[in-house]
Design a protein around this motif. Sequence first.
Motif, mmCIF file in Angstrom:
data_model
loop_
_atom_site.group_PDB
_atom_site.id
_atom_site.type_symbol
_atom_site.label_atom_id
_atom_site.label_comp_id
_atom_site.label_asym_id
_atom_site.label_seq_id
_atom_site.Cartn_x
_atom_site.Cartn_y
_atom_site.Cartn_z
ATOM 1 N N GLU A 113 26.962 30.809 58.476
ATOM 2 C CA GLU A 113 25.732 30.737 59.276
ATOM 3 C C GLU A 113 25.805 29.611 60.299
ATOM 4 O O GLU A 113 25.408 29.784 61.452
ATOM 5 C CB GLU A 113 24.515 30.530 58.356
ATOM 6 C CG GLU A 113 24.216 31.736 57.476
ATOM 7 C CD GLU A 113 24.029 33.034 58.265
ATOM 8 O OE1 GLU A 113 23.463 32.969 59.386
ATOM 9 O OE2 GLU A 113 24.463 34.089 57.794
ATOM 10 N N ALA A 114 26.361 28.469 59.864
ATOM 11 C CA ALA A 114 26.438 27.331 60.778
ATOM 12 C C ALA A 114 27.244 27.696 62.008
ATOM 13 O O ALA A 114 26.885 27.369 63.150
ATOM 14 C CB ALA A 114 27.066 26.136 60.079
ATOM 15 N N ASP A 117 25.161 30.106 64.095
ATOM 16 C CA ASP A 117 24.072 29.397 64.794
ATOM 17 C C ASP A 117 24.598 28.628 65.992
ATOM 18 O O ASP A 117 23.950 28.574 67.046
ATOM 19 C CB ASP A 117 23.381 28.409 63.831
ATOM 20 C CG ASP A 117 22.565 29.161 62.792
ATOM 21 O OD1 ASP A 117 22.308 30.378 63.028
ATOM 22 O OD2 ASP A 117 22.217 28.561 61.761
ATOM 23 N N ALA A 118 25.783 28.069 65.829
ATOM 24 C CA ALA A 118 26.344 27.262 66.913
ATOM 25 C C ALA A 118 26.608 28.095 68.155
ATOM 26 O O ALA A 118 26.727 27.568 69.263
ATOM 27 C CB ALA A 118 27.637 26.599 66.444
ATOM 28 N N SER A 126 25.498 19.668 68.435
ATOM 29 C CA SER A 126 25.807 18.892 67.231
ATOM 30 C C SER A 126 27.281 18.510 67.240
ATOM 31 O O SER A 126 28.016 18.829 68.165
ATOM 32 C CB SER A 126 25.524 19.738 65.995
ATOM 33 O OG SER A 126 26.375 20.863 66.042
ATOM 34 N N SER A 128 30.257 19.502 66.766
ATOM 35 C CA SER A 128 30.680 20.896 66.684
ATOM 36 C C SER A 128 31.785 21.059 65.653
ATOM 37 O O SER A 128 32.556 20.130 65.402
ATOM 38 C CB SER A 128 31.175 21.384 68.046
ATOM 39 O OG SER A 128 32.481 20.948 68.244
#
Lengths: 788, 147
Positions: A113-114, A117-118, A126, A128
Amino acid sequence: MEELLADFVAETREMLEAVGGELVAWEAEPETGERLDAIFRFVHTVKGNCGFFDFPRLEKLSHAAEDALADCRNGDRQPDQQLVSAVLAVIDRISDMIDAIEAGEDFHAADDEALIDALSPDAAPSASPAPASSSDAATKGAKAASGPRSIRLPVNLLDRVMSGVSDMVLARNDLARRLRENGDQPTIDGPFERLSAILADVRDAITRMRMQRIETLFTSFPRLARDLSNELGKQVMIDVEGGEVELDREMIEMIRDPMTHIIRNAIDHGIETPSERLSKGKREIGLLKISARQAGNRITIAIEDDGKGIDGERVLAKAIEKGLIDSEDGARMAPAERRRLIFTPGLSTAEEVSEISGRGVGMDVVRANVERVGGSIELDSTIGSGTRILLRLPLTLSIIPALTVECGGQRFALPRASVEELVSGKRDHVEFAQVGDSLLATLRGRRVACLSLADILGVEARKSVEDATLVLLRLPGGDLFAISVDQILDHEELVVKPIAPAVMGTGLYAGTTLLDDGSPVLLLDVAGLARDADISVDTRTPNEADEDKAATDADAPREPVLLFIGLDGRRRAIRMNVVSRIESLDPSAIDISGGGAQVVIGEHILPLAGLGEGIPADTADSAKLGLFRIEDGQSEMAYAFSEIIDTAAIEQDIIPSESVGEIEGLTLIGGEATELVDSHWLFASHARVARVGEAPVCRLPLDDPWSRQLLRPLVEAAGYRVIGQDDDEDAAIALAAVESGGETPRAGRVIWLRSSPEAAVDGPESIYRYDRAGLIAALGDARSGGGR
Amino acid sequence: MNQLLLIVTIAEREVGICAAEVNSVIALDGVTPVPRAPDYIPGLTALRSRALTVIDCARSMELADPVDLSGPGERNAVVIEYDEHLYALLVDGVSDVMEARTQAAPIPGRLAPGWQRCGNGMIETDAGPVLVLDVGAVVGGPLAVAA
């Protein structure tokens, strides 16, 4: 399925490598459209492929990346450094997942998911995940190297390596000779031995590298049959079996034309038109069965049709009409010999020359081609019920087991496959009779033509025929003849090379090779020798032929068997016709549970016998285990052995064993008592494991490729036996497409599939055809329902 | 860069073979006869563990009787590869390598049929004009044309 998966992994890897460079370039200048396209294509392809397989995480990731990249391509979004990093992270993750898939592990690493989302445009800038990729790189490389990897190679490179290795064998032989000439040289002999051993290993490995499943040849036949039968207004069903048999790649190419020709003939001349078939009480659809099986280092391919068969009388009439043989000779021929005339050059039995066959390329060419690769062809036909053609082929082309003989002071080689027997003229009491110009030899009541090799070759024999050694040769059609040679020298494995066309033109030689001593030797063409001497058939008179036949009948049963040593060390034999394949396996593939043993071969789990009285401990020690795969037409099982001795025939009566069990009885083979394995008992006692709970039947529209290729494996994996739309059998359930609009298939229950994710409003209750979970659940329901 | 020609003697004439086609020149040693082969093929010989088909060039061009290999003396052969087969062209002698001065041109005047068939035209060299051998025609032998 496994193969598809391996292809998927290989293809994705390849693309990953290619896309790697693009990624770096894209990172430097995110605005360049070309780079973007290449990366987009990659994630798109991965996503597409995931639809076939069951990789939801992979699919989700690639889908997310595809969406983000699509936005950039449409100009809805400007690629920035952050997006580049996010895409890089996704691609790294895909690469990791592919590694895990290949290794057959589940992929557990951090959540996706991360990463997804990125990708979104409003993701917080963030830390990355991209840096992770570089720090991982070293470990990743190590991991990839440890797993089994595959590469794709151009075939001609393999061929070059193969021919290089063949040359190396010859060079080694040459060196060996020179070393021998110089006497013992311990300092050189040791390393030379080692070199020889390594070379043998390499040769073995290369030979295996060039093996290809015969499937690659077989897959084109259904299409060929379909096109031909349409053109001719016939209906033909083609049944292909044994596609997993492996054969030298070059050999596959060499038999492609002959097989195509045989299939054309079968459909054109063999199988009748539907109306003709109906009037003869046959099914409208003709059946063409192609099967391959391996026994030892030979492959047998059978092509069988249930057509009208070959009419020996007509073949004979045609041969006489064309002046190929004279009518008197013809009248004396046995029916099988008459049919075999179709292999004579210049004969075509087609009533009229049709589009398909009769283009001047006849069965004689087919035979010549098959023989050229060291194979043989056999014909078996019954008028009204069909024809069967058997091709027997060696596994590889270039290395031929041969017998070297001497004649007129010169050496020649004969392919061992054709050598039936060696007979010493004097010692074995062979009777000779001179009939006209030809010499006949009588061996154990069988009279065969006897040729002097020296006469054929026009050299001077050192011995008279009576003193010479006779080599009994079998012609591809099955006829025997003998040639006399001065001396038998040796059995050798020869690396045979093609011979210059001008020498080939003599029709007597099949190739050339170098012996250990560096001198060239010619490989004789057995069929060519017979042709040269004008023997195409047995010289027996019909009476004798009948007598012989009676004699062999009395000798019955002469069933072919395979002699082997069982795991318990006893000499056994198993009937050849139940053995479908011989495998060699790691003992870890054997699973012993609940009193029964099973073995995993490829995608099959087979009951296993032959382990003896529960002493599987032995098997764990041995490195490799030999297995016969045996078949009774419905179920298949395996039988373990430790070593194959030979093929043989049952010549004596079988003394039945006292008790019912694995051994049917004892018989003498080659003068030694041999236990004959009772195949019937094996199936009766072991195969029931496979039959427990007769699989429920599912009806599928098999004429539709999607159902056949994608749906069928799924249904079979769910434990169903699949039958076609028009099969007469009762089916527990059926799957049908809503869109087909056809009538409801005959079955206890019908599951409708639709091709769009959304259900039509007015249609029957249905499942989206890619809704794997739903489909499996429905199949499971139907199955438990059907069991009631 | 001009084409190089290997000058050999066949049936007492000097002819050229394109050096690019030549693998090597060997002294022929130990020929295994091939019974029933055409008479311009005296047999097979081995070179570095490969079998070569020996071609009697003079006989192939029907300029001489089949060679008798049993006689004394060393015999030279030019090794060429043609159509994926290796051949050893038996010649009377190998004299020189010459540079071609011109392109191949048709030969003026009449030639014996054998030369006519196996000639690929004439090339000027420093030592005068030589006939260039068509190796394909030579290894094919007299029969190849008849067929």
